[in-house]
Write a protein that holds these residues in place. Structure first.
Motif, PDB file in Angstrom:
ATOM      1  N   LYS A 198      -8.508   4.676   2.351  1.00 29.52           N
ATOM      2  CA  LYS A 198      -7.808   3.829   3.333  1.00 29.52           C
ATOM      3  C   LYS A 198      -8.510   3.792   4.685  1.00 29.52           C
ATOM      4  O   LYS A 198      -8.545   2.738   5.338  1.00 29.52           O
ATOM      5  CB  LYS A 198      -6.385   4.344   3.523  1.00 29.52           C
ATOM      6  CG  LYS A 198      -5.478   4.073   2.340  1.00 29.52           C
ATOM      7  CD  LYS A 198      -4.115   4.740   2.529  1.00 29.52           C
ATOM      8  CE  LYS A 198      -3.429   4.185   3.755  1.00 29.52           C
ATOM      9  NZ  LYS A 198      -2.079   4.783   3.941  1.00 29.52           N
ATOM     10  N   GLU A 253       0.652   4.242  -2.743  1.00 30.08           N
ATOM     11  CA  GLU A 253       0.488   5.679  -2.460  1.00 30.08           C
ATOM     12  C   GLU A 253       1.582   6.491  -3.158  1.00 30.08           C
ATOM     13  O   GLU A 253       1.327   7.570  -3.714  1.00 30.08           O
ATOM     14  CB  GLU A 253       0.532   5.927  -0.956  1.00 30.08           C
ATOM     15  CG  GLU A 253      -0.661   5.366  -0.216  1.00 30.08           C
ATOM     16  CD  GLU A 253      -0.529   5.560   1.286  1.00 30.08           C
ATOM     17  OE1 GLU A 253       0.275   6.443   1.688  1.00 30.08           O
ATOM     18  OE2 GLU A 253      -1.231   4.869   2.046  1.00 30.08           O
ATOM     19  N   THR A 305      -6.946   9.413  -1.217  1.00 30.87           N
ATOM     20  CA  THR A 305      -6.225   8.238  -0.677  1.00 30.87           C
ATOM     21  C   THR A 305      -6.603   8.016   0.778  1.00 30.87           C
ATOM     22  O   THR A 305      -6.845   6.882   1.215  1.00 30.87           O
ATOM     23  CB  THR A 305      -4.718   8.438  -0.812  1.00 30.87           C
ATOM     24  OG1 THR A 305      -4.397   8.562  -2.207  1.00 30.87           O
ATOM     25  CG2 THR A 305      -3.954   7.252  -0.234  1.00 30.87           C
ATOM     26  N   PRO A 331       0.822  -1.242   0.000  1.00 34.98           N
ATOM     27  CA  PRO A 331       0.000   0.000   0.000  1.00 34.98           C
ATOM     28  C   PRO A 331       0.841   1.270   0.000  1.00 34.98           C
ATOM     29  O   PRO A 331       0.460   2.292  -0.604  1.00 34.98           O
ATOM     30  CB  PRO A 331      -0.823  -0.147   1.277  1.00 34.98           C
ATOM     31  CG  PRO A 331      -0.888  -1.611   1.523  1.00 34.98           C
ATOM     32  CD  PRO A 331       0.428  -2.165   1.096  1.00 34.98           C
ATOM     33  N   TYR A 374      -7.420   2.206  -6.180  1.00 34.95           N
ATOM     34  CA  TYR A 374      -7.970   1.852  -4.874  1.00 34.95           C
ATOM     35  C   TYR A 374      -9.364   1.232  -4.944  1.00 34.95           C
ATOM     36  O   TYR A 374      -9.853   0.719  -3.929  1.00 34.95           O
ATOM     37  CB  TYR A 374      -8.070   3.107  -3.991  1.00 34.95           C
ATOM     38  CG  TYR A 374      -6.715   3.690  -3.628  1.00 34.95           C
ATOM     39  CD1 TYR A 374      -5.926   3.049  -2.665  1.00 34.95           C
ATOM     40  CD2 TYR A 374      -6.241   4.829  -4.236  1.00 34.95           C
ATOM     41  CE1 TYR A 374      -4.678   3.563  -2.334  1.00 34.95           C
ATOM     42  CE2 TYR A 374      -5.003   5.355  -3.895  1.00 34.95           C
ATOM     43  CZ  TYR A 374      -4.225   4.707  -2.948  1.00 34.95           C
ATOM     44  OH  TYR A 374      -2.995   5.214  -2.609  1.00 34.95           O
TER      45      TYR A 374
END
Length: 624
Positions: free
Chosen positions: A537, A457, A533, A453, A498
């Motif tokens: 998340k 990012e 983002t 992850p 995502y």
């Protein structure tokens, strides 16, 4: 001359005033002479009238004297014919109203005409207070006597003239005549209707008036007063007042001279005005000459070639120094001839251009290519304007040969720089894409799922930067990009990175179309990348239908951004104080954009952030 110019108005007024004073003084003297002449005329006329009055009365007195002498010479024998002669005199002279004989005792014994005056027979005048003193005075002095204007016993009014009669030295009585001189006066004055005549006896009683008295008040200064002495005993004096009336004013008006005065004053005013405008015209002429010199000096010093041509294309004026230097021909060789830069083959086309200029009012910024006297060619900018009512044209020519050469060099250099910038942005985008590809290769070799992850990012952040360069090398303008297009591509990439299949996140966006420069596009893209983002998340672990809303618009020089998700929210303390890479980046980017922000951290509505920051006008080379 400077004094006349400085005090032009005062000098003009002064001249007009002086001329007006001369005119008024001359007019006044003329009026005085005219009035004096009229006054003399009136006085002479009055004297003539009075003399005729005196002669008329004298005739009556002489007639009475004749009767007296006849009685005295005949020692009274004439009484036998007295009545007949008295009646004859009365019939011949309408002035005589009556003739009577009064004896020495004061008794009226005879009277003619008898029938009209018989009431007077036997009247004792010694008993009449208004009559006896004057009669007795004539008796005592042996002189004629004239009474004042009397009312007679038998009626009517008359003057009584007493002529004493003496026989052998003894007073016998008086021949008394009653006269009314109005008839004589009327005959005398019938041709003098322009005068008003008034006669008074010694007691001030008015016994005769002639003529219209209208408007005599304004002519009193022309009037005259004369005296007539009547009789030898009482020295009776009549006062004759003669005044011109409106008929005299009509024939001898001094007011008619006012028109010449007004006309003369108007002429003085016109002379003054003409003097003023003459000075002004002289000043304007000098100013025009001065302006003309300045204009010629300005034209001669102008860097543009300037000349004046007529409708046939012949140079009629100017051909300044710049024209001589620009084309090589001297002014004395050009003026009076066709423009030297137009050869015989081009003359027809040039006349066509002149005709078009006449119809359209001139020519503006027409590029022409001409040959100079030395044979070299050049590029020139031609402008033609109409003057003198379209009979002549002002021609301005600018040598743009060097400017065109510079423009070509600059255009070539600009094309090279644009190609270089396109290539740079392309290479930066490709290099960033290589980095993203290397990260993908690295992810395949990593077994620790916690690291993947983080690498994702990092790839998103790199893509948010490379997206800007991708749009720049595709665009014609290297200073700004379309924000709507940039954000659309960024959101698509983030959703690909995502978006899961179990609970897909709905992203609703409303982005107005406007440009933003590269210095704000990069931090803005990174900021939106971090916000989305963070929502993917951490926000939607307990949300059944996750949703993100993003709106961006520009108004009054400010960019407004509203970001909202329906996740579990975030407290202000966490947003402002938590030491994580994502939040640190968000806070740093907000400061970098110089933005004001407001948090919406209601747990029921999720996380919300409102940003507002000014549009930057700096170019691509600047730093925020």
């Amino acid at each position: 001359m400077a004094f006349l110019k400085k005090y032009r108005t005062l000098n003009s007024i002064g001249l007009g005033t002086i001329l007006s004073l001369f005119v008024i003084i001359g007019w006044h003297n003329s009026q005085t002479d005219l009035e004096s002449s009229l006054s003399d005329n009136v006085s002479n006329t009055a004297h003539l009238i009075v003399e005729q009055f005196r002669n008329a009365i004298s005739e009556d007195v002489n007639k009475l004297k004749n009767l007296k002498k006849r009685l005295e010479i005949t020692e009274g024998a004439y009484f036998d014919f007295w009545s007949k002669d008295a009646s004859l005199l009365i019939n011949q002279d309408s002035t005589l109203k009556l003739i009577e004989w009064i004896d020495d005792s004061g008794i009226i014994k005879r009277v003619e005409p008898y029938n009209e005056n018989k009431e007077a027979i036997g009247l004792d005048i010694t008993k009449l207070e208004y009559r006896y003193p004057e009669w007795s005075k004539a008796r005592e002095d042996s002189t004629f006597n004239l009474t004042h204007w009397l009312e007679l016993v038998q009626g009517d009014h008359a003057f009584l003239i007493d002529a004493p009669v003496y026989i052998d030295g003894q007073f016998k009585g008086t021949i008394t005549a009653g006269i009314d001189p109005s008839y004589h006066f009327q005959d005398i004055l019938h041709t003098f209707s322009e005068y008003h005549v008034q006669i008074q006896d010694e007691k001030g009683d008015i016994f005769y008036t002639f003529g219209d008295s209208a408007k005599t008040n304004s002519l009193q200064n022309f009037g005259t007063v004369k005296k007539i002495d009547i009789g030898d005993a009482s020295k009776s004096t009549w006062t004759v007042t003669i005044t011109p009336n409106h008929l005299f004013r009509k024939d001898n008006s001094t007011e008619s001279n006012t028109f010449p005065l007004i006309l003369a004053l108007v002429l003085c005013g016109l002379v003054s005005i003409s003097f003023f405008f003459g000075l002004k015209s002289l000043d304007a002429e000098k100013s025009l000459i001065k302006t003309n010199k300045k204009l010629r000096s300005l034209i001669d010093s102008s860097p543009l070639a300037i000349c004046v041509i007529n409708t046939e294309g012949i140079v009629t004026d100017f051909w300044n120094s710049a024209a001589e230097k620009m084309f090589g021909w001297q002014a004395e060789k050009v003026i009076g001839e066709h423009l030297p830069l137009i050869n015989d083959d081009e003359l027809k086309d040039f006349k066509t251009l002149i005709n078009e200029s006449l119809q359209e009012g001139g020519v503006k910024n027409k590029q022409i290519k001409k040959t100079r006297k030395d044979g070299t060619e050049g590029l020139f900018m031609l402008n033609i304007g109409m003057i003198s009512g379209g009979e002549e044209m002002l021609v301005l020519i600018e040598d743009i040969t060097e400017i065109k050469n510079y423009q070509q060099k600059i255009k070539k250099s600009l094309n090279e720089k644009e190609f270089l910038l396109t290539e740079i942005h392309h290479r930066v985008k490709n290099n960033l894409a290589i980095i993203v590809g290397l990260i993908d290769l690295q992810k395949d070799r990593i077994s620790d799922e916690r690291v993947i992850p983080i690498l994702n990012e990092t790839q998103s952040r790199i893509y948010s930067i490379s997206g800007v360069h991708e749009l720049l090398y595709q665009a014609d303008d290297f200073t700004e990009i379309s924000l709507a297009e940039y954000i659309d591509k960024l959101l698509d990439k983030l959703q690909q990175t995502y978006q899961g299949t179990e609970r897909p996140v709905l992203i609703s966006k409303e982005i107005n179309s406007f440009g933003v420069n590269i210095n704000q596009a990069v931090p803005l893209g990174l900021l939106i990348n971090e916000l989305i983002t963070n929502s993917f998340k951490h926000a939607f672990s307990d949300t059944q239908i996750p949703k993100i809303t993003l709106s961006i618009d520009q108004k009054d020089g400010y960019i407004n951004i509203h970001y909202q998700d329906n996740g579990k929210g975030m407290s202000p303390q966490v947003f402002e104080n938590k030491n994580s890479l994502g939040l640190n980046l968000i806070r740093t980017l907000i400061k970098q954009l110089n933005a004001e922000y407001k948090l919406d951290t209601d747990c029921e509505s999720g996380f919300g952030l409102h940003l507002e920051f000014p549009v930057s006008q700096k170019g691509a080379h600047s730093n925020i």
